[in-house]
Scaffold this motif. Sequence first.
Motif, short mmCIF file in Angstrom:
data_model
loop_
_atom_site.label_atom_id
_atom_site.label_comp_id
_atom_site.label_asym_id
_atom_site.label_seq_id
_atom_site.Cartn_x
_atom_site.Cartn_y
_atom_site.Cartn_z
N THR A 203 8.93 1.08 9.50
CA THR A 203 10.16 0.92 8.93
C THR A 203 9.73 0.60 7.24
N ASP A 204 10.84 -0.19 6.62
CA ASP A 204 10.60 -0.03 5.76
C ASP A 204 9.35 -0.67 4.86
N ALA A 205 8.37 -1.42 5.99
CA ALA A 205 7.45 -1.90 5.24
C ALA A 205 6.51 -0.80 4.76
N ASP A 206 6.96 0.15 5.62
CA ASP A 206 6.00 1.45 5.54
C ASP A 206 6.34 2.34 4.88
N VAL A 207 7.90 2.75 4.61
CA VAL A 207 8.05 3.46 3.38
C VAL A 207 7.38 2.29 1.76
N ILE B 35 4.65 0.78 1.36
CA ILE B 35 3.70 1.29 1.63
C ILE B 35 3.82 3.02 0.91
N TYR B 36 4.78 4.25 0.98
CA TYR B 36 4.52 5.13 0.60
C TYR B 36 4.65 5.83 -0.82
N TYR B 37 5.65 4.19 -1.27
CA TYR B 37 5.92 4.02 -3.05
C TYR B 37 4.58 3.46 -3.49
N ASP B 38 4.10 2.84 -2.58
CA ASP B 38 2.52 2.29 -3.73
C ASP B 38 1.82 3.20 -3.37
N THR B 39 2.15 3.93 -2.61
CA THR B 39 0.26 4.54 -2.80
C THR B 39 1.05 6.24 -3.32
N ILE B 40 2.12 6.30 -4.15
CA ILE B 40 2.35 7.19 -4.64
C ILE B 40 1.32 7.13 -6.38
N GLY C 87 -2.23 8.24 -4.85
CA GLY C 87 -3.05 8.68 -4.06
C GLY C 87 -2.70 9.12 -2.99
N SER C 88 -3.10 9.93 -2.77
CA SER C 88 -1.94 11.70 -1.82
C SER C 88 -1.84 10.31 -0.39
N SER C 89 -0.55 11.48 -0.46
CA SER C 89 0.38 10.98 1.20
C SER C 89 1.12 11.92 1.55
N ALA C 90 2.08 11.58 2.52
CA ALA C 90 2.51 12.10 2.74
C ALA C 90 3.82 11.28 3.34
N PRO C 91 5.33 11.84 3.90
CA PRO C 91 6.61 11.19 3.88
C PRO C 91 6.34 10.62 4.75
N ASN D 126 -3.11 8.75 2.33
CA ASN D 126 -3.37 6.95 2.21
C ASN D 126 -2.01 6.28 2.85
N ASN D 127 -0.77 6.74 2.66
CA ASN D 127 -0.12 5.33 3.41
C ASN D 127 -0.04 5.82 4.44
N TYR D 128 -0.55 6.70 5.59
CA TYR D 128 -0.42 6.52 7.09
C TYR D 128 -2.24 5.81 7.24
N ALA D 129 -2.51 5.92 6.28
CA ALA D 129 -4.43 5.20 6.58
C ALA D 129 -3.97 3.85 6.95
N GLU D 130 -2.49 3.30 5.75
CA GLU D 130 -2.21 2.16 5.24
C GLU D 130 -2.03 1.29 6.41
N SER D 131 -0.51 2.28 7.21
CA SER D 131 0.72 1.98 7.82
C SER D 131 -0.21 1.67 9.85
N LEU D 132 -1.30 2.50 9.39
CA LEU D 132 -1.95 2.90 11.03
C LEU D 132 -3.24 1.65 11.37
N ALA D 133 -3.21 1.47 9.95
CA ALA D 133 -4.27 -0.26 10.46
C ALA D 133 -3.93 -0.91 10.96
N ILE D 134 -2.82 -1.58 10.02
CA ILE D 134 -1.59 -2.52 10.24
C ILE D 134 -0.48 -2.28 11.58
#
Length: 408
Positions: free
Chosen positions: A118-122, A124-129, A133-137, A159-167
Amino acid sequence: MPLSRRQIYRRRRTVFFGGFLVVLGVVIYGVSTGVATLPAAAASLTEPAPLTQPAAAPAWPGFGSGAIGAVGFDGVLAASGGTGPVPIASITKTVTALVILEAKPLAAGEAGPTVRFTDADVDIYYDTIAENGSSAPVVAGMELTEREALEAMLLPSANNYAESLAIWAYGSVDSYLAAASTWIAAHGLTGTTIVDTSGLSPDSVSTPADLVEIGKLVRAAPALAEIVSMKTAVLPTIGTVSNTNKLLGDFGVDGIKTGTTDEAGACLLFSADVTVGNKTVTLVGVMLGGETHPELNQAVSALIESAKAGFHEVELTTAGTSIGSYSTAWGQSAHAVTATDASALVWSDTPITTRAQAQPMRVGSTGAEVGTLDFVVGTRTITVPLVLRGALTDPGAGWRFSHPGELF
């Protein structure tokens, strides 16, 4: 004076009953010796001498800290440098993946449930950048299977997928961290503290010994073992992602996770399958605090080769080896011999001692099990049955009749 008829009768009766009693006594004696329990022959045992092997000499670099173990072997086999908790960077994601699987199990080869971003994951992605931190789109509305999302987290170390998956698995990062703390305690990882999902925080720390155990847990989770062994993966929307572990495929390396931060340096939690004799050993090790990953990889390669040389496939015994003998009171003899071959995979100069026991025997046929021979290899015990070679038979009535002292 001639004997009277009464005297003759009495004498005949005495002779008859005397003879009858003698015969009866002989019969009773014969029956008693025939059914009496034979004396048992104790085994005279000769245990093999303790076996010794040369000590291992792991090749450790002059930097950082590390440890190495192996699947099927308790704890750490060898270690270097400090033993206390240090920052572990993205190796933290192995804990994230293991704890996610507690809530969302994933079997070998299974795709798992759908993860909707969702937008929340997007965000998280921009926060990671922003954190560098290392990230994937990620794109709002994108869908990945659980396996694909884990590949995005573990291969490029996003990193963003680590956070998104944990949530996704636990509802919030705080709930995930509480679950991770419980999981860490349940596995006895007393030197490990996790404060984030990615390891970007220097307060996510562990010890080399704990990391070896975490690596074993990853290898024991079939889905994760499959993922960390992949060099690349093609994911919907994201495209091709590459594994940051550049040692994959070399020196038997098939995992597990890299890590890099200023505080942790270059780190690698690794596993490698090596051949020792006709057995495969799965090494699990970690090296922390390198200057660069090329330097670290060179050191890990040398460690793997030296650790492989530290294992020995030791022949413990071969079938038919005599460990003891029996000698009966009636002159028969037989041997207690090993029933099977036995060997052990031994690390370094792990002591190997023996312990034999055999039961007393009266009669027994060839092949009858009479005892055991235990080989104590460190904390493991390998047991080989002992069987009779040569029959022990009943000596027969003649010996029984003439040897009452041995029977009664």
